[in-house]
Design a protein around this motif. Structure first.
Motif, PDB file in Angstrom:
ATOM      1  N   GLN B  43      51.041  32.959  32.771  1.00  0.00           N
ATOM      2  CA  GLN B  43      51.126  31.556  32.365  1.00  0.00           C
ATOM      3  C   GLN B  43      50.141  31.226  31.229  1.00  0.00           C
ATOM      4  O   GLN B  43      50.483  30.528  30.291  1.00  0.00           O
ATOM      5  CB  GLN B  43      50.827  30.683  33.587  1.00  0.00           C
ATOM      6  N   THR B  44      48.915  31.745  31.340  1.00  0.00           N
ATOM      7  CA  THR B  44      47.933  31.436  30.289  1.00  0.00           C
ATOM      8  C   THR B  44      47.943  32.508  29.210  1.00  0.00           C
ATOM      9  O   THR B  44      47.422  32.294  28.123  1.00  0.00           O
ATOM     10  CB  THR B  44      46.496  31.388  30.858  1.00  0.00           C
ATOM     11  N   GLY B  45      48.507  33.684  29.522  1.00  0.00           N
ATOM     12  CA  GLY B  45      48.484  34.796  28.580  1.00  0.00           C
ATOM     13  C   GLY B  45      47.130  35.474  28.533  1.00  0.00           C
ATOM     14  O   GLY B  45      46.891  36.365  27.726  1.00  0.00           O
ATOM     15  N   THR B  73      47.596  23.968  35.755  1.00  0.00           N
ATOM     16  CA  THR B  73      48.578  23.513  34.762  1.00  0.00           C
ATOM     17  C   THR B  73      48.285  23.958  33.334  1.00  0.00           C
ATOM     18  O   THR B  73      49.050  23.640  32.430  1.00  0.00           O
ATOM     19  CB  THR B  73      48.669  21.968  34.762  1.00  0.00           C
ATOM     20  N   ILE B  74      47.178  24.689  33.112  1.00  0.00           N
ATOM     21  CA  ILE B  74      46.908  25.168  31.747  1.00  0.00           C
ATOM     22  C   ILE B  74      47.885  26.288  31.409  1.00  0.00           C
ATOM     23  O   ILE B  74      48.116  27.181  32.231  1.00  0.00           O
ATOM     24  CB  ILE B  74      45.453  25.691  31.618  1.00  0.00           C
ATOM     25  N   GLY B  75      48.435  26.235  30.210  1.00  0.00           N
ATOM     26  CA  GLY B  75      49.298  27.327  29.776  1.00  0.00           C
ATOM     27  C   GLY B  75      50.731  26.880  29.635  1.00  0.00           C
ATOM     28  O   GLY B  75      51.021  25.705  29.415  1.00  0.00           O
ATOM     29  N   GLU B  76      51.634  27.826  29.768  1.00  0.00           N
ATOM     30  CA  GLU B  76      53.048  27.490  29.634  1.00  0.00           C
ATOM     31  C   GLU B  76      53.800  28.005  30.845  1.00  0.00           C
ATOM     32  O   GLU B  76      53.461  29.041  31.416  1.00  0.00           O
ATOM     33  CB  GLU B  76      53.614  28.074  28.340  1.00  0.00           C
TER      34      GLU B  76
END
Lengths: 215, 497
Positions: B43-45, B73-76
């Motif tokens: 999600q954050t890479g 919720t940080i990221g995609e």
């Protein structure tokens, strides 16, 4: 409290945020999230809301040159910059940023005022100042001030290095000297070629202690 | 002794060969780029080290704490699925002082696939995120003939809504959590739900590994259903308040896989949990000092909840602190947690009393306290180099009041010591975990060394040494077993994807 109240609260949790909220979003894949929101909601976690990071693991970004900043973020995004901390932390963060967002982040941090650091290795500062201003002629090391400015303020793609965390400076000097992981900074490979660990520590101590130059 | 040593070496060799093959397998299967990581990392890479101190799960870095408090919720958004598995091996110092060694120490010295978990974890919306774990325990239960049975059940669950109001002058993160374990919401690793060494497999040969030794925790245990509200103000003050109820009816998914009789039953929803912590970061250092507590009204396991005489109560209050030094390539962590617990026994438990007799074999023992107090202290120091090589030392000390109600070993009607229930009322105890004194005092040290060949695999060796167990250093069960007989060597290979 009854079951209904519990279920109600659960549903309320889901209900309040069904839609995107770009004013306070932490979504890194939404071109509509303004750079300032991103800087405050995400970047600030490590780099500080005003670009003055607390931990020397993370560079201070306050007052950083915009051109340098943009080149770095694009370097992370394209995987052109691949020093370990770069890919561990920044590849993912930057992967979906738009050029516009990157530009906005550069402007946001460039406008911040650098804060002075707690002193480190004060006994090395004068040796570091010597290297910064005059280089180490016997080792063919030019003065840092030539490219980074007399006050270490940087110039376009030459980064601001004044007031940077000493530990961060040392780590980057080692990356330049010992690896090919920052190809955009290839010019530094030659410059750092004959720097000793002592030289690096001295110059880092000086940069860490530099007075904040006027913008 | 000689034979046992040879057997030990044989088993250990097998374990090492097996562990090595698995590590090689994991290393070979997983790509070395930063693309293929468990759900949050996808999600954050980012790499695991961004959020986990020195890559050591589950301990969080300052950034990892912000990731959690802002509701994951940080990221995609990405596929929010991860899996993890544990292969383990344990060897107990002395398996001879047992009435039934094959049952008490089954799988001793045998490498085994212990547990596996499936996670649904990640960002749902800009304000909602999930961390939800379901765990398969390959050795969850044992039938009369000693055969183990695997079982899958709900593990830690945390569904969050979070928001952050931040500008140059203030930074307020606030949120709500629907979760099944008091303190699972906490971002610091010295909180009750997180301090434990992981993994903790369950076979009988593993019953003395560190994960089963005393930890500061809440008397209510987990697999409950609760809501909490929290706030983190200027990265300085963290406050949380919540309340819990039984995880049944609409919340039964939070205790899924646990049968009704074994599900923890709380009275109503007035079982409050609170947490207050102060945090400070300077340079590469950060420190947290905090306190937490809970009051839980809990029915005795498997009893009729319509009878108020089956209701007991736990009151917990604790303090904890965590210090981290994070400067590549070094990670140093010191943790301290202390929990005081007062347990009011249910009227029926007091009335039933103890099934044992005094040494005369005639006089039944009666409970001496209607309530018990216990104190558990844990201290842990760990160091990790390059997020690859690590070690830790941990001290645990549990003390408390003595109460015959807590005996699980004693005299029968013939004046003989037995660890079996002399009245046949169903209290199950085995000699090796028998408690003759009715005192919980247990003390020891755990040493661990581990290696992370890649960021999502860990190989660890752990040794837990007891100087006191169930109230005594020697003969704690009345049948000759000493605390040091429980010293355990534990090896594991842990992997996640």
């Amino acid at each position: 409290m009854k079951t209904a109240a519990f279920v109600g609260m659960g549903l309320a949790l889901l209900g309040v945020a069904g839609c995107a909220n770009t004013e306070r979003s932490r979504n890194l894949n939404d071109p509509n999230v303004p750079a300032k929101v991103m800087a405050q909601q995400v970047c600030s976690n490590c780099h500080g809301i005003d670009g003055n990071s607390t931990s020397p693991n993370f560079p201070k970004l306050a007052g950083q040159q915009e051109a340098y900043f943009i080149a770095q973020l694009k370097g992370f995004r394209s995987h052109g910059r691949y020093d370990p901390e770069g890919f561990e932390y920044m590849w993912g963060i930057s992967r979906s940023l738009t050029d516009e967002q990157i530009k906005g982040l550069a402007a946001y941090f460039a406008q911040q005022t650098p804060a002075p650091n707690p002193p480190v290795h004060t006994e090395r500062i004068s040796a570091g100042k010597e290297i910064f201003e005059k280089g180490v002629p016997s080792q063919n090391v030019p003065a840092c001030a030539v490219c980074h400015g007399a006050q270490g303020q940087g110039n376009a793609t030459f980064p601001r290095i004044a007031d940077q965390h000493a530990d961060y400076i040392i780590k980057q000097l080692q990356v330049f000297q010992r690896t090919e992981e920052r190809p955009e900074g290839a010019v530094m490979k030659q410059i750092t070629h004959s720097l000793t660990d002592e030289n690096m520590q001295a110059v880092a101590a000086y940069l860490n202690s530099m007075p904040v130059p006027a913008k | 002794m000689h034979t046992s040593n040879i057997k030990f070496r044989g088993g250990l060799n097998k374990a090492i060969v097996m562990c090595s093959s698995i590590v090689v397998g994991i290393v070979g299967l997983l790509p070395s780029s930063a693309q293929a990581l468990p759900a949050f990392a996808r999600q954050t890479g980012q790499n695991c080290v961004a959020c986990h101190a020195g890559g050591q799960f589950p301990e969080l870095t300052p950034y990892g704490r912000m990731f959690k408090l802002t509701g994951y919720t940080i990221g995609e958004r990405t596929v929010p699925l991860s899996v993890m598995g544990v292969v383990s091996y344990a060897k107990v110092a002395n398996t001879s002082k047992s009435d039934n060694p094959p049952a008490d120490f089954q799988k001793n010295g045998a490498p085994l696939f212990a547990t596996g978990s499936v996670f649904i974890a990640g960002k749902v919306t800009d304000n909602i995120g999930v961390f939800s774990q379901t765990t398969y325990d390959n050795y969850a239960s044992q039938s009369g003939n000693g055969v183990f049975h695997g079982h899958m059940q709900a593990d830690n669950m945390d569904f969050r809504y979070a928001d952050r109001l931040i500008n140059e002058k203030r930074d307020v993160i606030f949120g709500f959590s629907l979760n099944n374990n008091p303190s699972i919401t906490d971002p610091w690793n010295s909180a009750a739900a997180w301090m434990q060494y992981v993994p903790v497999p369950s076979p009988t040969s593993h019953q003395f590994i560190d994960g089963t030794a005393p930890y500061p925790g809440f008397g209510s245990g987990g697999n409950l259903a609760g809501v909490s509200a929290y706030m983190f103000w200027n990265k300085l003050v963290y406050a949380e308040f919540g309340t819990y109820r039984t995880a049944n009816q609409g919340f039964s998914f939070m205790s899924a896989g646990i049968n009704d009789a074994s599900t923890t039953k709380l009275q109503g929803a007035n079982n409050p949990y609170w947490r207050l912590a102060l945090s400070h970061e300077w340079g590469p250092h950060n420190l947290m000092v905090g306190t937490s507590g809970m009051i839980a009204h809990v029915y005795d396991v498997g009893t009729d909840i319509s009878d108020p005489n089956n209701l007991g109560r736990f009151k917990n209050a604790g303090i904890d602190a965590q210090y981290q030094y994070l400067l590549d390539p070094h990670t140093v962590t010191a943790q301290l947690a202390y929990m005081r617990q007062k347990q009011d026994h249910s009227a029926n438990a007091l009335a039933a009393g103890s099934p044992y007799f005094l040494a005369d074999g005639i006089t039944p023992v009666t409970p001496v306290n209607a309530s018990d107090t216990s104190n558990i202290l844990r201290a842990k120091l760990s160091y990790i180099y390059q997020a690859k090589y690590g070690g830790s030392l941990s001290f645990f000390n549990s003390t408390g009041t003595t109460n015959t109600l807590n005996q699980s070993s004693g005299y029968d009607s013939n004046g003989q010591i037995t660890s079996l229930d002399p009245l046949g009322t169903g209290i199950s105890s085995t000699r090796v975990t028998g408690n003759l004194s009715g005192n919980p005092a247990t003390r020891g040290l755990t040493y661990e060394a581990f290696w992370m060949p890649v960021q999502y695999a860990r190989v660890g060796v752990q040794y837990t040494a007891y100087s006191k167990f169930n109230g005594a250093s020697n003969n704690y069960d009345g049948l000759g077993r000493n605390a040091r007989d429980n010293n355990t060597l534990f090896l594991y290979v842990w992997g996640a994807y």
